[in-house]
Structures are given as C-alpha cells and as structure tokens.
Design a protein around this motif. Structure first.
Motif, PDB file in Angstrom:
ATOM      1  N   ARG A  16      37.934  52.968  38.852  1.00 55.59           N
ATOM      2  CA  ARG A  16      37.403  51.609  38.996  1.00 55.59           C
ATOM      3  C   ARG A  16      38.365  50.712  39.787  1.00 55.59           C
ATOM      4  O   ARG A  16      37.955  49.983  40.686  1.00 55.59           O
ATOM      5  N   VAL A  17      39.642  50.817  39.450  1.00 56.05           N
ATOM      6  CA  VAL A  17      40.655  49.994  40.113  1.00 56.05           C
ATOM      7  C   VAL A  17      40.856  50.420  41.562  1.00 56.05           C
ATOM      8  O   VAL A  17      41.193  49.592  42.422  1.00 56.05           O
ATOM      9  N   ALA A  18      40.634  51.712  41.847  1.00 59.68           N
ATOM     10  CA  ALA A  18      40.863  52.228  43.203  1.00 59.68           C
ATOM     11  C   ALA A  18      39.822  51.744  44.205  1.00 59.68           C
ATOM     12  O   ALA A  18      40.085  51.738  45.411  1.00 59.68           O
ATOM     13  N   THR A  19      38.657  51.327  43.735  1.00 63.15           N
ATOM     14  CA  THR A  19      37.530  51.032  44.632  1.00 63.15           C
ATOM     15  C   THR A  19      37.847  50.016  45.718  1.00 63.15           C
ATOM     16  O   THR A  19      37.640  50.301  46.912  1.00 63.15           O
ATOM     17  N   PRO A  20      38.336  48.797  45.395  1.00 59.25           N
ATOM     18  CA  PRO A  20      38.564  47.818  46.476  1.00 59.25           C
ATOM     19  C   PRO A  20      39.664  48.244  47.440  1.00 59.25           C
ATOM     20  O   PRO A  20      39.581  47.968  48.639  1.00 59.25           O
ATOM     21  N   ILE A  21      40.690  48.926  46.929  1.00 54.16           N
ATOM     22  CA  ILE A  21      41.775  49.390  47.795  1.00 54.16           C
ATOM     23  C   ILE A  21      41.266  50.472  48.741  1.00 54.16           C
ATOM     24  O   ILE A  21      41.571  50.468  49.940  1.00 54.16           O
ATOM     25  N   LEU A  22      40.462  51.391  48.224  1.00 51.63           N
ATOM     26  CA  LEU A  22      39.924  52.476  49.045  1.00 51.63           C
ATOM     27  C   LEU A  22      39.009  51.942  50.138  1.00 51.63           C
ATOM     28  O   LEU A  22      39.137  52.334  51.313  1.00 51.63           O
ATOM     29  N   LEU A  23      38.086  51.058  49.780  1.00 53.21           N
ATOM     30  CA  LEU A  23      37.172  50.504  50.772  1.00 53.21           C
ATOM     31  C   LEU A  23      37.929  49.810  51.902  1.00 53.21           C
ATOM     32  O   LEU A  23      37.644  50.024  53.091  1.00 53.21           O
ATOM     33  N   THR A  24      38.896  48.998  51.537  1.00 52.18           N
ATOM     34  CA  THR A  24      39.637  48.240  52.543  1.00 52.18           C
ATOM     35  C   THR A  24      40.535  49.149  53.376  1.00 52.18           C
ATOM     36  O   THR A  24      40.680  48.943  54.586  1.00 52.18           O
ATOM     37  N   PHE A 157      33.573  56.170  47.785  1.00 51.63           N
ATOM     38  CA  PHE A 157      33.935  57.578  47.927  1.00 51.63           C
ATOM     39  C   PHE A 157      33.014  58.294  48.917  1.00 51.63           C
ATOM     40  O   PHE A 157      33.444  59.201  49.630  1.00 51.63           O
ATOM     41  N   PHE A 158      31.767  57.862  48.983  1.00 48.39           N
ATOM     42  CA  PHE A 158      30.842  58.426  49.961  1.00 48.39           C
ATOM     43  C   PHE A 158      31.285  58.071  51.383  1.00 48.39           C
ATOM     44  O   PHE A 158      31.160  58.886  52.307  1.00 48.39           O
ATOM     45  N   MET A 159      31.842  56.865  51.549  1.00 42.96           N
ATOM     46  CA  MET A 159      32.265  56.427  52.877  1.00 42.96           C
ATOM     47  C   MET A 159      33.479  57.204  53.381  1.00 42.96           C
ATOM     48  O   MET A 159      33.728  57.234  54.585  1.00 42.96           O
ATOM     49  N   VAL A 160      34.242  57.817  52.493  1.00 42.20           N
ATOM     50  CA  VAL A 160      35.338  58.683  52.954  1.00 42.20           C
ATOM     51  C   VAL A 160      34.768  59.809  53.811  1.00 42.20           C
ATOM     52  O   VAL A 160      35.292  60.128  54.883  1.00 42.20           O
ATOM     53  N   ILE A 161      33.669  60.391  53.346  1.00 41.24           N
ATOM     54  CA  ILE A 161      33.014  61.468  54.092  1.00 41.24           C
ATOM     55  C   ILE A 161      32.394  60.932  55.375  1.00 41.24           C
ATOM     56  O   ILE A 161      32.558  61.508  56.464  1.00 41.24           O
ATOM     57  N   MET A 162      31.674  59.826  55.259  1.00 40.47           N
ATOM     58  CA  MET A 162      30.963  59.278  56.406  1.00 40.47           C
ATOM     59  C   MET A 162      31.907  58.845  57.525  1.00 40.47           C
ATOM     60  O   MET A 162      31.642  59.085  58.704  1.00 40.47           O
ATOM     61  N   ILE A 163      33.021  58.209  57.162  1.00 43.16           N
ATOM     62  CA  ILE A 163      33.962  57.753  58.187  1.00 43.16           C
ATOM     63  C   ILE A 163      34.696  58.940  58.796  1.00 43.16           C
ATOM     64  O   ILE A 163      35.017  58.938  60.002  1.00 43.16           O
ATOM     65  N   SER A 164      34.942  59.980  58.006  1.00 44.34           N
ATOM     66  CA  SER A 164      35.537  61.198  58.565  1.00 44.34           C
ATOM     67  C   SER A 164      34.614  61.813  59.611  1.00 44.34           C
ATOM     68  O   SER A 164      35.047  62.205  60.697  1.00 44.34           O
ATOM     69  N   VAL A 165      33.331  61.886  59.284  1.00 41.03           N
ATOM     70  CA  VAL A 165      32.344  62.412  60.234  1.00 41.03           C
ATOM     71  C   VAL A 165      32.254  61.503  61.453  1.00 41.03           C
ATOM     72  O   VAL A 165      32.213  61.983  62.603  1.00 41.03           O
ATOM     73  N   GLY A 248      43.474  61.005  53.832  1.00 38.61           N
ATOM     74  CA  GLY A 248      44.821  60.551  53.508  1.00 38.61           C
ATOM     75  C   GLY A 248      44.805  59.169  52.877  1.00 38.61           C
ATOM     76  O   GLY A 248      45.559  58.890  51.937  1.00 38.61           O
ATOM     77  N   ALA A 249      43.920  58.295  53.390  1.00 37.72           N
ATOM     78  CA  ALA A 249      43.783  56.953  52.809  1.00 37.72           C
ATOM     79  C   ALA A 249      43.263  57.032  51.383  1.00 37.72           C
ATOM     80  O   ALA A 249      43.672  56.251  50.512  1.00 37.72           O
ATOM     81  N   LEU A 250      42.355  57.970  51.122  1.00 37.58           N
ATOM     82  CA  LEU A 250      41.840  58.172  49.764  1.00 37.58           C
ATOM     83  C   LEU A 250      42.966  58.565  48.810  1.00 37.58           C
ATOM     84  O   LEU A 250      43.104  57.978  47.725  1.00 37.58           O
ATOM     85  N   ILE A 251      43.763  59.537  49.210  1.00 36.05           N
ATOM     86  CA  ILE A 251      44.855  60.004  48.348  1.00 36.05           C
ATOM     87  C   ILE A 251      45.869  58.883  48.101  1.00 36.05           C
ATOM     88  O   ILE A 251      46.290  58.644  46.959  1.00 36.05           O
ATOM     89  N   SER A 252      46.238  58.162  49.167  1.00 36.09           N
ATOM     90  CA  SER A 252      47.204  57.075  49.026  1.00 36.09           C
ATOM     91  C   SER A 252      46.645  55.951  48.160  1.00 36.09           C
ATOM     92  O   SER A 252      47.366  55.367  47.344  1.00 36.09           O
ATOM     93  N   SER A 253      45.364  55.642  48.332  1.00 37.31           N
ATOM     94  CA  SER A 253      44.733  54.594  47.524  1.00 37.31           C
ATOM     95  C   SER A 253      44.750  54.967  46.046  1.00 37.31           C
ATOM     96  O   SER A 253      44.985  54.111  45.182  1.00 37.31           O
ATOM     97  N   MET A 254      44.509  56.241  45.752  1.00 40.16           N
ATOM     98  CA  MET A 254      44.532  56.686  44.360  1.00 40.16           C
ATOM     99  C   MET A 254      45.940  56.592  43.775  1.00 40.16           C
ATOM    100  O   MET A 254      46.111  56.273  42.595  1.00 40.16           O
ATOM    101  N   VAL A 255      46.948  56.855  44.601  1.00 36.54           N
ATOM    102  CA  VAL A 255      48.327  56.742  44.127  1.00 36.54           C
ATOM    103  C   VAL A 255      48.659  55.296  43.786  1.00 36.54           C
ATOM    104  O   VAL A 255      49.192  54.994  42.704  1.00 36.54           O
TER     105      VAL A 255
END
Length: 312
Positions: A16-24, A157-165, A248-255
C-alpha cells in the motif's frame, strides 16, 4: 510463536505504501530515458492530490476527480516542459519552482475552497475503490496480502509491465531512448527532440499525478497540507537506483517503501518520533550513497580496461 497476522498486516501495508512511490518513479523513468530530470514531481503530486479531491467533491463523482487531478498534472507538466524545452530554462530551477509553487498554491486554493488551511475534511469527496481479486482472495494468507488493495495499487504494478513494453517494444519508446542517449544523432535522422521530450514530460506528469491522487483518494480519503512529504524526491532516487528501468524502479520503490512502512510500525512503539520520521529519508540517502559508490567502481573498472587495451 510467530504472529502471522502482524506479518500479513505489514506486508499488506508495505504494498500500500509503495504505490505512490512506484507510480511516480515510473514517470521519472520515462523522463530520464529522454534525458530530462524532472525535479518537480513532488509539486505535481501535491497539486494533483488536491485537485483530484476538489474535482470529485464538486463534480459529484469519482470520474471528475480523476479528470481534475490528471488535468492539473498535465497543466503543471506542460508549464515545466515549456520553460525547460522552449525557453531553455534550467531543469533543476524549473523543478524547484514547481515544488515551491505547489506548497503555497495548494494551501491558497484549499482555503478558498473550504475556508481551512490544513485539510479538506469538510468536503464530501470520493475515493478510488478497493478490489478483491477472484480466487486469490480465498487463498489463506496470500489473499490477505495481495487482495483488497486500492485499484490504483494494481494499476501501478500493471504499469511496470506496460511501460517496459512501451520503452523497449514500441517505435516511440525506441525514439525516446534514442533521444536520451544521443539527442544530436536522433535529430540528424529527423526526430523532433523537443516534441519527444515534451511528450515524455507529460506522460511523467500523468504518472506522478496518479501517485498524488492515490494519497488523497486512496491512502486517505481527503487532502491534507504537504501530504506528499517528499515522496517525489524518493521516487527520483528509486528511478536512479533502478537505472531508469521500470523493473529496477519497482525493486527500488519496494526497498524505500519498506522503510516507510517500518516507520509507521515504529510509531506504535515508544520510539522518538523524530527518529521514526527520518527513516524513509535516511534510507534514501543510504541507497543513493551505495548506488553512487557502485557506479564509480564500474566507471573506474571500465577506465582501467580501456587503459589496458591501449597499452596492449
């Protein structure tokens, strides 16, 4: 005996906390790939958080909140892009101006709309709904962790895939990466560098705006003054540590969000609040320090290999 309910609650909160950091951070990845560092993410998040609440309250439904929040993000991003790309203003100064303006503008607009400077609690605003995932919600433990999150969390989390593509499998993504790596070469083959960077800044603004709206229409159900609390800068750090790569942004955001979530847990214990509040930012500084050391070592190793090849 291990308290599994505590662990499940923490893991749920961590996502839940990771969401805004991941999106940005995903928005920052798009900008970084085109050679633009957008320091105004914190301000964009804050403005979108407020206008999302106002739009839903005045429009009477969630749709108008989404329109207002994304629209505000696009306007601010467009202003940033115009000054930086068209007028050739320094990107750092433009980003700083956006962040400075956002702090005062949101308080001013909030007071005009509600008569208060602290929060929008007097407004009846709407929030993005939580979603229970079929089948997964019925799985013990796993369902409690992965199901029941806000729809924006799953979108992130879906946008991680979409932006990678998008970046690695589409012509526009190739153009963006080409512009970021060598703008002169991209321009020499007919690519409009300014246009591509302008588009990247707008897309980045939309992602940051969604992160801001999640804070006021998902994480909470109202806007509070300075509620972004530096998450835009943490997202920039996550982008840098992830080497401007969506995964990489996903992993760092989770950290980084782990320490943010940990600070929420520690608030329940008798630990000085100042120490608790500094944890996410201390983790960011530590992470960037480690990242900088690794990058310098790689650079030194590469230079050493070049020197050895020259000697041979």
């Amino acid at each position: 005996m291990i308290d599994y309910s505590f662990i499940v609650d923490f893991l749920f909160m961590w996502i839940r906390v990771a969401t805004p950091i991941l999106l940005t951070s995903l928005g920052a990845v798009i900008c970084e790939r085109t050679g633009v560092v957008n320091l105004g993410l914190d301000g964009i998040m804050l403005i979108s958080a407020l206008f999302g609440v106002l739009g839903s309250a005045w429009g009477g439904n969630l749709f108008w909140g989404l329109v207002a929040g994304v629209g505000a993000a696009l306007i601010v991003s467009g202003v940033f892009a115009y000054f930086h790309l068209m007028l050739k203003a320094n990107a750092v100064l433009c980003g700083t101006a956006v962040n400075t303006m956002a702090g005062g503008l949101t308080v001013f607009v909030l007071q005009l709309a509600t008569g208060e400077k602290g929060s929008s609690s007097s407004l009846k605003s709407f929030s993005f709904p939580a979603v229970n995932i079929p089948i997964i919600k019925d799985i013990p433990v796993l369902g409690d962790i992965l199901s029941g999150h806000n729809v924006i969390t799953y979108f992130a989390f879906f946008m991680v895939i979409m932006i990678s593509v998008f970046l690695y499998r589409t012509p526009m993504g190739l153009r963006m990466r080409a512009v970021g790596e060598n703008p002169s070469a991209a321009s020499s083959v007919g690519q409009n560098v300014v246009k591509i960077r302008f588009l990247a800044i707008l897309l980045c603004g939309v992602m940051a705006g969604m992160g801001g709206m999640y804070l006021s229409m998902g994480y909470l159900s109202m806007f509070t003054r300075d509620m972004v609390a530096g998450r835009g800068f943490i997202a920039l750090a996550a982008c840098a540590m992830g080497q401007a790569n969506p995964v990489g942004a996903l992993i760092s955001s989770m950290v980084f969000s782990f320490f943010d979530g940990l600070s929420n847990i520690l608030q329940l214990l008798q630990i000085p609040s100042e120490f608790v509040q500094m944890l996410p930012y201390g983790a960011t500084i530590l992470g960037l320090t480690v990242y900088s050391i690794q990058k310098q070592r790689q650079k030194n190793k590469k230079n050493k290999e070049i020197q050895q090849n020259v000697i041979k």
